[in-house]
Write an enzyme that holds these catalytic residues in place. Structure first.
Site, PDB file in Angstrom:
ATOM      1  N   GLU A 278      27.156 -60.576  63.414  1.00  0.00           N
ATOM      2  CA  GLU A 278      26.251 -59.838  62.541  1.00  0.00           C
ATOM      3  C   GLU A 278      25.130 -59.180  63.343  1.00  0.00           C
ATOM      4  O   GLU A 278      24.727 -58.044  63.067  1.00  0.00           O
ATOM      5  CB  GLU A 278      25.668 -60.785  61.481  1.00  0.00           C
ATOM      6  CG  GLU A 278      25.127 -60.094  60.257  1.00  0.00           C
ATOM      7  CD  GLU A 278      24.904 -61.071  59.104  1.00  0.00           C
ATOM      8  OE1 GLU A 278      25.656 -61.008  58.118  1.00  0.00           O
ATOM      9  OE2 GLU A 278      23.997 -61.919  59.195  1.00  0.00           O
ATOM     10  N   GLU A 281      26.536 -56.237  64.957  1.00  0.00           N
ATOM     11  CA  GLU A 281      26.745 -55.198  63.939  1.00  0.00           C
ATOM     12  C   GLU A 281      25.429 -54.474  63.632  1.00  0.00           C
ATOM     13  O   GLU A 281      25.391 -53.241  63.552  1.00  0.00           O
ATOM     14  CB  GLU A 281      27.309 -55.833  62.661  1.00  0.00           C
ATOM     15  CG  GLU A 281      27.698 -54.801  61.601  1.00  0.00           C
ATOM     16  CD  GLU A 281      28.148 -55.453  60.298  1.00  0.00           C
ATOM     17  OE1 GLU A 281      28.153 -56.695  60.200  1.00  0.00           O
ATOM     18  OE2 GLU A 281      28.464 -54.694  59.357  1.00  0.00           O
ATOM     19  N   CYS A 305      26.499 -63.683  53.769  1.00  0.00           N
ATOM     20  CA  CYS A 305      26.991 -65.073  53.831  1.00  0.00           C
ATOM     21  C   CYS A 305      27.171 -65.698  52.461  1.00  0.00           C
ATOM     22  O   CYS A 305      27.860 -66.694  52.320  1.00  0.00           O
ATOM     23  CB  CYS A 305      25.999 -65.954  54.582  1.00  0.00           C
ATOM     24  SG  CYS A 305      25.628 -65.362  56.202  1.00  0.00           S
ATOM     25  N   SER A 325      26.658 -56.281  55.414  1.00  0.00           N
ATOM     26  CA  SER A 325      27.344 -56.589  56.667  1.00  0.00           C
ATOM     27  C   SER A 325      28.813 -56.847  56.357  1.00  0.00           C
ATOM     28  O   SER A 325      29.136 -57.457  55.340  1.00  0.00           O
ATOM     29  CB  SER A 325      26.719 -57.838  57.294  1.00  0.00           C
ATOM     30  OG  SER A 325      27.605 -58.386  58.230  1.00  0.00           O
ATOM     31  N   LYS A 364      31.673 -70.494  46.429  1.00  0.00           N
ATOM     32  CA  LYS A 364      32.567 -70.614  47.589  1.00  0.00           C
ATOM     33  C   LYS A 364      33.991 -70.926  47.159  1.00  0.00           C
ATOM     34  O   LYS A 364      34.947 -70.608  47.854  1.00  0.00           O
ATOM     35  CB  LYS A 364      32.068 -71.707  48.533  1.00  0.00           C
ATOM     36  CG  LYS A 364      30.778 -71.356  49.265  1.00  0.00           C
ATOM     37  CD  LYS A 364      31.027 -70.516  50.506  1.00  0.00           C
ATOM     38  CE  LYS A 364      29.712 -70.082  51.132  1.00  0.00           C
ATOM     39  NZ  LYS A 364      29.882 -68.965  52.064  1.00  0.00           N
ATOM     40  N   GLU A 367      35.249 -67.583  46.498  1.00  0.00           N
ATOM     41  CA  GLU A 367      35.383 -66.813  47.730  1.00  0.00           C
ATOM     42  C   GLU A 367      36.654 -67.192  48.490  1.00  0.00           C
ATOM     43  O   GLU A 367      37.376 -66.326  48.994  1.00  0.00           O
ATOM     44  CB  GLU A 367      34.157 -67.058  48.625  1.00  0.00           C
ATOM     45  CG  GLU A 367      34.178 -66.274  49.926  1.00  0.00           C
ATOM     46  CD  GLU A 367      33.053 -66.694  50.865  1.00  0.00           C
ATOM     47  OE1 GLU A 367      32.385 -65.814  51.410  1.00  0.00           O
ATOM     48  OE2 GLU A 367      32.832 -67.901  51.058  1.00  0.00           O
ATOM     49  N   GLU A 372      41.095 -61.000  50.219  1.00  0.00           N
ATOM     50  CA  GLU A 372      40.730 -60.573  51.585  1.00  0.00           C
ATOM     51  C   GLU A 372      40.669 -61.758  52.539  1.00  0.00           C
ATOM     52  O   GLU A 372      40.473 -61.566  53.747  1.00  0.00           O
ATOM     53  CB  GLU A 372      39.336 -59.914  51.582  1.00  0.00           C
ATOM     54  CG  GLU A 372      39.184 -58.692  50.687  1.00  0.00           C
ATOM     55  CD  GLU A 372      38.754 -59.066  49.272  1.00  0.00           C
ATOM     56  OE1 GLU A 372      38.633 -60.280  48.976  1.00  0.00           O
ATOM     57  OE2 GLU A 372      38.551 -58.153  48.450  1.00  0.00           O
ATOM     58  N   CYS A 521      20.758 -71.866  50.178  1.00  0.00           N
ATOM     59  CA  CYS A 521      21.906 -72.749  49.908  1.00  0.00           C
ATOM     60  C   CYS A 521      21.476 -74.179  49.592  1.00  0.00           C
ATOM     61  O   CYS A 521      22.175 -74.889  48.880  1.00  0.00           O
ATOM     62  CB  CYS A 521      22.841 -72.756  51.099  1.00  0.00           C
ATOM     63  SG  CYS A 521      23.239 -71.097  51.656  1.00  0.00           S
TER      64      CYS A 521
END
Lengths: 591, 172
Positions: A278, A281, A305, A325, A364, A367, A372, A521
């Protein structure tokens, strides 16, 4: 400044203070259910009834202002009888099935019934209607357990600004949920689980996947590895009555090993990896802007994230998707590396490796099964448990958590820096990124005391900071004199405010960290209940302590990350990285 | 209703109905508490509140669909199903109830063979329950669209309804 007495004790409070707050001031506890910190009381549940002399009926202390000369009794015969009656009525329609409920012994209604000394339920009548909603990968809702306190409505509408949950119908038929009682997947839900985290009973919970984990652990053909997110170690202890903010990394590792995982790894390793990718990037985007004079480069760049945040951006702000990102979250980077690099290293086929993650997060779960997230050729992360599920699993395994010795994570995916620990709290990802980016660009030591960027720490909703690049190494000379401006938001309501400010041209930043849940989190939807600001603060300081206690404080100094690049990835943003560690986003319809 | 001419009387395309709704939205979108009047007009325009209309309103007002649905499902006045040409609303408020509102309701159900919330097969009648129309002195009251049938008697229900079937109901 009204003066009043509560249980004969005098107290003076500011105008507008409620009886509940006044009582708290002199350490008199009044039970509550629908009340939540930082939000206007709604007086829905009536559990906080007290007796006020001269008033005909008991009043809800959460929503009644204290007045001059008031004589309040919280423990009189009338007050106790009124509260008992309220809880009795709640229980008369509640289909709790306590012994089978995942909130057993962790339920506020159960606790209230016990504390009020309820002996029987005199009312027999219709029960709440049962609609069990398992339509999303993250959450399960059971309307028969719902007591209509509306805390989840506040979390979903006011904290997160989503609005998938709202009271439907009226009277006895009132149902808290998506439009017209339809399932959750019929409306936009980011699956953050803040509703589950704040529910006082078992009406909203994570989708329990403990049995799936036991099943793979029992299968001798499977090599089952586990990763734990940074925020787990600061909260898991609460499942075993440790004080919030107790770090239990060592015991957690031993527990996981005793449960039977073949290797115990750390999502922190992948957090360090995220920072390298990141950070590079961000620098690449800045180069495009400053050197190539590319006006279309998508800046500010947002962190990626937090899967709840990604879901939110996809539905509410599709325009900013190019600004996110492309880095996958640490959970997913870990999965992809585990089933390629690590599989090769131990000579196992990726299809025989099962990756289990323990996350503070319900999103999560969603996710991990996104299309993907199959870059290894298989689902990169197979099963996601929340912190609460791990707590239950440790009990199921018959382990005495407080008796466990401290263990150490396995190598090579278990070594991590302090920068990775603070990925679990608001401001942490940004601080970790700055530590690395600054040193790459300047070749100098990160100039903040104890390496902490204090303006972006803490529970303020939107925070900002800037770092001036005074000198650079030759490669990054174009950044000389640039003031890198960053912002941090946590909780989606705050993220919205920040994005709107940027879109209105009222602020300019280069890099923005967004975490979906308040506090980051550590306040995630999968964390031990209940989370309030005191608990958030305790967990955050635990992560900073964990960071400060480490020799290795910066992601780019992690020796196993260096080795991973040497042996496998070759370079940040390289071909392998693109294939395994980066992703793309899709605009979704908002309902 | 101002912008809310009912669609059932004329042959109007859906896009034209949405244009009418847009005018209402323009008037009310920035008014606090504007959602309920918007829903009232929308129901008058479309005859009921279909899902696409509610989703359209929620997008325009920047409110979630669940919130809009919460308001719609709270009030018995709103309907998410197409209604018949004549909407019968039998009052079961306190005064009407004690003066036999329930018997009126039963007589209508028996005559039309539908339950509360349903519409007859020929799309002529829908049946709803009201919770006081503010005409307690005339109890028990039955509304058929805007027509008030005062001091209704169960024995007269068949006659009243057959007049509507014959097209002369409004003259009663």
């Amino acid at each position: 400044m009204p003066k009043l007495t509560i249980n004969e004790m005098p107290v003076e409070v500011e105008e507008g203070t409620t009886i509940l707050q006044a009582a708290k001031k002199i350490e008199i506890n009044i039970p509550t259910l629908c009340y939540i910190q930082n939000f206007d009381p709604i007086g829905a549940c009536r559990v906080c009834l007290v007796e006020v002399e001269g008033m005909r009926d008991p009043v809800a202390s959460c929503s009644t202002p204290a007045a001059e000369g008031m004589k309040v009794h919280t423990n009189s015969q009338n007050a106790r009888a009124a509260r008992k009656m309220v809880v009795e009525l709640l229980l008369s329609e509640h289909q709790g099935e306590c012994q089978l409920c995942d909130r057993n012994e962790d339920c506020e209604l159960q606790r209230l019934a016990r504390d009020l000394g309820l002996k029987m339920i005199r009312y027999e009548g219709e029960k709440s209607r049962r609609i069990v909603d398992e339509s999303t990968p993250a959450l399960v809702r059971d309307s028969a357990k719902c007591i209509g306190c509306r805390r989840c409505v506040t979390a979903c509408n006011q904290v997160q600004g989503i609005g998938s949950l709202f009271p439907q119908c009226r009277g006895f038929k009132t149902y808290i949920g998506p439009a017209f009682g339809n399932p959750l997947n019929s409306v936009t839900c980011v699956q953050c689980g803040q509703c589950a985290a704040i529910c006082p009973v078992g009406a909203i919970s994570e989708k329990d996947q403990i049995d799936d984990v036991w099943r793979v652990l029992d299968d001798p053909s499977k090599f089952v590895i586990v990763q734990t997110a940074p925020a787990i170690r600061a909260a898991l202890g609460e499942c075993f009555d440790y004080k919030p903010g107790t770090i239990v990394t060592g015991k957690m590792v031993t527990a996981l090993r005793k449960i039977g995982f073949d290797a115990v790894f750390d999502t922190n390793f992948a957090a360090d990896l995220t920072i390298i990718e990141e950070g590079t990037e961000l620098l690449t985007r800045l180069k495009k802007l400053l050197v190539d004079k590319d006006k279309d480069v998508a800046l500010p760049m947002f962190t990626s994230c937090s899967p709840g945040w990604i879901n939110y951006a996809e539905a509410f702000f599709p325009d900013i998707l190019p600004n996110l990102s492309t880095c996958k979250s640490p959970q997913q980077m870990f999965g992809a590396i585990a089933k390629t690099y690590y599989a090769e290293k131990i000579g196992r086929k990726p299809e025989d490796i099962v990756v289990v993650s323990v996350m503070p997060c319900t999103a999560k779960k969603y996710e991990a099964q996104r299309p993907e997230m199959f870059s290894s050729g298989y689902q990169d992360v197979d099963i996601v448990l929340t912190t609460r599920e791990l707590g239950r699993m440790i009990r199921q395994a018959g382990l005495e958590f407080d008796q466990l010795e401290d263990g150490v994570m396995d190598s090579p995916l278990g070594v991590s820096s302090g920068a990775a620990d603070i990925f679990g709290n608001t401001g942490g990802v940004m601080e970790a990124a700055l530590r690395t980016v600054y040193e790459i660009v300047t070749g100098q030591e990160f100039p903040f005391p104890k390496l902490h960027v204090t303006p972006i720490a803490g529970l303020e909703g939107v925070k900002e900071a800037s770092v001036k690049i005074e000198t650079t190494v030759p490669e990054w000379a174009f950044l000389k004199g640039v003031e890198v401006k960053v912002a941090v938001a946590h909780g989606l309501g705050n993220a919205k405010k920040l994005i709107e400010k940027i879109q209105a041209g009222k602020a300019v930043y280069h890099f923005i960290e967004v975490m979906c849940c308040p506090g980051g989190c550590i306040g995630g939807g999968g964390q031990p209940r209940q989370t309030n600001d005191e608990v958030r603060t305790a967990r955050i300081s635990a992560l900073y302590r964990e960071d400060e206690g480490k020799k290795l404080r910066k992601s780019h100094e992690n020796p196993d990350i260096k080795k991973l690049y040497e042996e496998f990835l070759k370079k940040p943003l390289g071909e392998k990285s693109h294939q395994l560690l980066h992703t793309h986003y899709h605009a979704k319809e908002k309902v | 209703m101002k912008d809310g001419k009912c669609a059932c009387e004329e042959n109007v395309s859906e896009s034209e109905l949405f244009e009418r709704l847009d005018k209402v939205l323009l008037d009310y979108h920035d008014k606090p508490g504007g959602l309920i009047p918007i829903l009232q007009y929308a129901q008058a325009i479309f005859g009921y509140l279909p899902e696409n209309v509610l989703k359209y309103i929620s997008t325009k007002l920047n409110k979630s669909y669940s919130e809009v649905a919460g308001v719609v499902s709270f009030y018995s006045f709103f309907s998410t199903h197409p209604r018949g040409k004549y909407l019968i609303r039998v009052c079961l408020g306190t005064a009407c109830y004690v003066r036999g509102g329930k018997e009126i309701l039963d007589a209508v159900k028996k005559e039309l063979k539908i339950d509360v919330g349903e519409t007859t097969q020929d799309r002529l009648f829908s049946l709803e329950v009201g919770r006081c129309f503010g005409a307690c002195g005339l109890a028990p009251v039955m509304l058929v669209n805007e027509n008030v049938h005062r001091r209704a008697k169960p024995s007269k229900i068949a006659e009243i309804l057959s007049a509507y079937k014959g097209g002369t109901g409004d003259e009663q």
